[in-house]
Design a protein around this motif. Structure first.
Motif, PDB file in Angstrom:
ATOM      1  N   PRO A 223      -5.836  10.824  -5.776  1.00  0.00           N
ATOM      2  CA  PRO A 223      -4.918  11.781  -5.083  1.00  0.00           C
ATOM      3  C   PRO A 223      -5.364  11.543  -3.512  1.00  0.00           C
ATOM      4  CG  PRO A 223      -5.842  13.028  -6.933  1.00  0.00           C
ATOM      5  CD  PRO A 223      -6.513  11.612  -7.021  1.00  0.00           C
ATOM      6  N   ASP A 224      -6.659  11.428  -3.049  1.00  0.00           N
ATOM      7  CA  ASP A 224      -7.063  11.080  -1.821  1.00  0.00           C
ATOM      8  C   ASP A 224      -6.486   9.849  -1.130  1.00  0.00           C
ATOM      9  OD1 ASP A 224      -8.209  13.557  -2.230  1.00  0.00           O
ATOM     10  OD2 ASP A 224     -10.407  12.544  -2.018  1.00  0.00           O
ATOM     11  N   ASP A 225      -6.140   8.889  -2.009  1.00  0.00           N
ATOM     12  CA  ASP A 225      -5.809   7.693  -1.329  1.00  0.00           C
ATOM     13  C   ASP A 225      -4.068   7.787  -1.386  1.00  0.00           C
ATOM     14  OD1 ASP A 225      -8.538   6.727  -1.227  1.00  0.00           O
ATOM     15  OD2 ASP A 225      -8.466   6.085  -3.387  1.00  0.00           O
ATOM     16  N   LYS A 226      -3.609   8.142  -2.457  1.00  0.00           N
ATOM     17  CA  LYS A 226      -2.199   7.828  -2.612  1.00  0.00           C
ATOM     18  C   LYS A 226      -1.486   7.970  -1.278  1.00  0.00           C
ATOM     19  CE  LYS A 226       1.138   9.501  -6.008  1.00  0.00           C
ATOM     20  NZ  LYS A 226       2.540  10.688  -5.604  1.00  0.00           N
ATOM     21  N   PRO A 227      -1.611   8.945  -0.331  1.00  0.00           N
ATOM     22  CA  PRO A 227      -0.676   9.099   0.799  1.00  0.00           C
ATOM     23  C   PRO A 227      -1.037   7.485   1.715  1.00  0.00           C
ATOM     24  CG  PRO A 227      -2.202  11.226   0.881  1.00  0.00           C
ATOM     25  CD  PRO A 227      -2.514  10.077  -0.257  1.00  0.00           C
ATOM     26  N   TYR A 228      -2.082   7.204   1.690  1.00  0.00           N
ATOM     27  CA  TYR A 228      -2.358   5.921   2.491  1.00  0.00           C
ATOM     28  C   TYR A 228      -1.815   4.782   1.601  1.00  0.00           C
ATOM     29  CZ  TYR A 228      -5.714   8.833   4.896  1.00  0.00           C
ATOM     30  OH  TYR A 228      -6.127   9.903   5.763  1.00  0.00           O
ATOM     31  N   ILE A 229      -1.702   4.628   0.437  1.00  0.00           N
ATOM     32  CA  ILE A 229      -1.207   3.741  -0.341  1.00  0.00           C
ATOM     33  C   ILE A 229       0.493   3.652  -0.031  1.00  0.00           C
ATOM     34  CG2 ILE A 229      -0.783   2.563  -2.674  1.00  0.00           C
ATOM     35  CD1 ILE A 229      -3.576   3.932  -3.635  1.00  0.00           C
ATOM     36  N   GLU A 230       1.029   4.905  -0.066  1.00  0.00           N
ATOM     37  CA  GLU A 230       2.465   4.894  -0.335  1.00  0.00           C
ATOM     38  C   GLU A 230       2.725   4.743   1.264  1.00  0.00           C
ATOM     39  OE1 GLU A 230       3.043   8.861  -1.517  1.00  0.00           O
ATOM     40  OE2 GLU A 230       3.181   8.227  -3.570  1.00  0.00           O
ATOM     41  N   GLU A 231       1.745   4.953   2.390  1.00  0.00           N
ATOM     42  CA  GLU A 231       2.262   4.671   3.716  1.00  0.00           C
ATOM     43  C   GLU A 231       1.945   3.090   4.095  1.00  0.00           C
ATOM     44  OE1 GLU A 231       0.546   5.409   8.331  1.00  0.00           O
ATOM     45  OE2 GLU A 231      -0.303   6.809   6.486  1.00  0.00           O
ATOM     46  N   ALA A 232       1.272   2.496   3.423  1.00  0.00           N
ATOM     47  CA  ALA A 232       0.915   1.027   3.512  1.00  0.00           C
ATOM     48  C   ALA A 232       2.235   0.294   2.964  1.00  0.00           C
ATOM     49  CB  ALA A 232      -0.268   0.372   3.024  1.00  0.00           C
ATOM     50  N   ARG A 233       2.584   0.901   1.842  1.00  0.00           N
ATOM     51  CA  ARG A 233       3.761   0.053   1.156  1.00  0.00           C
ATOM     52  C   ARG A 233       5.058   0.314   1.879  1.00  0.00           C
ATOM     53  NH1 ARG A 233       1.116   0.076  -4.524  1.00  0.00           N
ATOM     54  NH2 ARG A 233       2.345   1.977  -5.322  1.00  0.00           N
ATOM     55  N   LYS A 234       5.410   1.675   2.439  1.00  0.00           N
ATOM     56  CA  LYS A 234       6.317   1.888   3.232  1.00  0.00           C
ATOM     57  C   LYS A 234       6.538   0.903   4.376  1.00  0.00           C
ATOM     58  CE  LYS A 234       8.917   5.434   5.515  1.00  0.00           C
ATOM     59  NZ  LYS A 234       9.623   4.618   6.764  1.00  0.00           N
ATOM     60  N   ASP A 235       5.135   0.750   5.159  1.00  0.00           N
ATOM     61  CA  ASP A 235       5.245   0.171   6.358  1.00  0.00           C
ATOM     62  C   ASP A 235       5.481  -1.412   6.080  1.00  0.00           C
ATOM     63  OD1 ASP A 235       4.367   2.011   7.718  1.00  0.00           O
ATOM     64  OD2 ASP A 235       2.097   1.597   7.619  1.00  0.00           O
ATOM     65  N   MET A 236       5.031  -1.926   4.793  1.00  0.00           N
ATOM     66  CA  MET A 236       5.232  -3.315   4.498  1.00  0.00           C
ATOM     67  C   MET A 236       6.543  -3.617   4.056  1.00  0.00           C
ATOM     68  SD  MET A 236       3.894  -4.926   0.705  1.00  0.00           S
ATOM     69  CE  MET A 236       5.069  -4.021  -0.277  1.00  0.00           C
ATOM     70  N   ILE A 237       7.475  -2.719   3.331  1.00  0.00           N
ATOM     71  CA  ILE A 237       8.832  -2.668   3.213  1.00  0.00           C
ATOM     72  C   ILE A 237       9.380  -2.519   4.570  1.00  0.00           C
ATOM     73  CG2 ILE A 237      10.915  -1.655   2.302  1.00  0.00           C
ATOM     74  CD1 ILE A 237       9.241  -2.761   0.024  1.00  0.00           C
ATOM     75  N   ASP A 238       9.225  -1.785   5.459  1.00  0.00           N
ATOM     76  CA  ASP A 238       9.979  -1.659   6.824  1.00  0.00           C
ATOM     77  C   ASP A 238       9.751  -2.971   7.618  1.00  0.00           C
ATOM     78  OD1 ASP A 238      10.343   0.875   6.228  1.00  0.00           O
ATOM     79  OD2 ASP A 238       9.263   2.048   7.546  1.00  0.00           O
ATOM     80  N   TRP A 239       8.651  -3.559   7.514  1.00  0.00           N
ATOM     81  CA  TRP A 239       8.385  -4.953   8.383  1.00  0.00           C
ATOM     82  C   TRP A 239       9.380  -5.797   7.654  1.00  0.00           C
ATOM     83  CZ3 TRP A 239       5.924  -5.771  12.600  1.00  0.00           C
ATOM     84  CH2 TRP A 239       5.640  -6.985  13.107  1.00  0.00           C
ATOM     85  N   ILE A 240       9.343  -5.900   6.417  1.00  0.00           N
ATOM     86  CA  ILE A 240      10.353  -7.079   5.867  1.00  0.00           C
ATOM     87  C   ILE A 240      11.743  -6.583   6.012  1.00  0.00           C
ATOM     88  CG2 ILE A 240      11.168  -7.719   3.537  1.00  0.00           C
ATOM     89  CD1 ILE A 240       8.490  -8.969   4.047  1.00  0.00           C
ATOM     90  N   LYS A 241      11.970  -5.273   5.972  1.00  0.00           N
ATOM     91  CA  LYS A 241      13.825  -4.889   6.312  1.00  0.00           C
ATOM     92  C   LYS A 241      13.898  -5.304   7.639  1.00  0.00           C
ATOM     93  CE  LYS A 241      14.652  -1.701   2.816  1.00  0.00           C
ATOM     94  NZ  LYS A 241      14.863  -0.033   2.328  1.00  0.00           N
ATOM     95  N   THR A 242      13.061  -4.872   8.436  1.00  0.00           N
ATOM     96  CA  THR A 242      13.113  -5.248  10.060  1.00  0.00           C
ATOM     97  C   THR A 242      13.830  -6.564  10.295  1.00  0.00           C
ATOM     98  OG1 THR A 242      11.722  -3.465  10.649  1.00  0.00           O
ATOM     99  CG2 THR A 242      12.541  -4.985  12.459  1.00  0.00           C
ATOM    100  N   PHE A 243      13.114  -7.813   9.515  1.00  0.00           N
ATOM    101  CA  PHE A 243      13.137  -9.237  10.149  1.00  0.00           C
ATOM    102  C   PHE A 243      13.951  -9.827   8.851  1.00  0.00           C
ATOM    103  CE2 PHE A 243       9.503  -7.636  12.362  1.00  0.00           C
ATOM    104  CZ  PHE A 243       9.684  -7.871  13.402  1.00  0.00           C
ATOM    105  N   VAL A 244      14.101  -9.535   7.639  1.00  0.00           N
ATOM    106  CA  VAL A 244      14.436 -10.417   6.537  1.00  0.00           C
ATOM    107  C   VAL A 244      15.799  -9.628   6.190  1.00  0.00           C
ATOM    108  CG1 VAL A 244      14.386 -11.368   4.373  1.00  0.00           C
ATOM    109  CG2 VAL A 244      12.301 -11.133   5.894  1.00  0.00           C
TER     110      VAL A 244
END
Length: 244
Positions: A223-244
């Motif tokens: 539970p303590d890690d979940k927000p950071y994991i979800e944030e990292a995944r969203k950041d990863m997808i957002d980066w891909i969506k910005t350029f690909v």
């Protein structure tokens, strides 16, 4: 006794029922998941030391496909054994010699050709975790066909200033508590990119996170890690969506 360099701090893993299917492309097998609608955008996922069959990496492939990309994880070990949880860490250096993340160019070319010719992909991004993060860093310096890259906690190899002249936008994700990558290395990476890199790049460190944090399935997250994991995944997808 060397600390286990890539051991995720999560205990047992749950199983995973995959949404995609396996294909054979020239000399390599690959796991592919497609979205339910037509797209000419694709993402290559590079696995970590546990290989292309590992449930976590297949979960990530399916997750990215759900955002509208033909997503593929090839076996970059070409049938050679991945690292197993029962292997001994004192053999790791020898294992790495046989599994060099800088020797992925041929396989990347085979997969790029498949995505363009068989799947109609026009824009292709790449994402890699740990061993795969090192491979992504390498490929973003060498392969202009890759529109954007995300390297997640790949150890930073400093062999020349050429390590920083990225060809296309690249995002580097790290965990603050990753004992395989020091904060000094990340700081140096930032300084060098500022100096040499001519394209968009980003570095982000996620608080309290250990090596391997971003690829956990929801039921394996603490539970303590979940927000950071979800944030990292969203950041990863957002980066891909910005350029690909």
């Amino acid at each position: 006794q060397m600390a286990d360099p890539f051991l995720y701090n999560t205990g047992e893993r749950s199983g995973y029922g995959c949404l995609g299917h396996e294909v054979q492309i020239e000399h390599i097998k690959a796991y592919v998941c497609r979205p339910s609608f037509f797209t000419d955008k694709a993402v290559i996922v590079i696995h970590d030391i546990f290989g292309w069959l590992f449930p976590d990496i297949r979960y990530i492939v399916d997750l990215i496909a759900g955002h509208g990309y033909i997503t593929i994880c090839p076996d970059f070990f070409k049938g050679k054994d991945p690292w197993k949880t029962t292997d001994h860490w004192h053999d790791f250096a020898d294992w790495m010699k046989e599994h060099d993340p800088m020797k992925v160019d041929r396989e990347a070319d085979v997969v790029l050709k498949y995505l363009k010719e068989q799947c109609g992909a026009k824009k292709i991004g790449i994402v890699g975790f740990s061993w795969g993060g090192m491979a992504v860093h390498h490929l973003m310096l060498k392969n202009p066909q890759l529109t954007a890259g995300v390297s997640l906690y790949g150890r930073i190899i400093r062999d020349s200033e050429e390590r920083y002249n990225l060809l296309n936008p690249t995002f580097f994700i790290f965990g603050e508590k990753d004992h395989t990558i020091s904060y000094d290395q990340i700081t140096l990476l930032e300084e060098k990119l500022k100096q040499y890199c001519k394209v968009a790049y980003k570095i982000k460190v996620y608080p309290g996170q250990v090596h391997g944090f971003a690829q956990l399935k929801p039921e394996d997250m603490k539970p303590d890690d979940k927000p950071y994991i979800e944030e990292a995944r969203k950041d990863m997808i957002d980066w891909i969506k910005t350029f690909v």
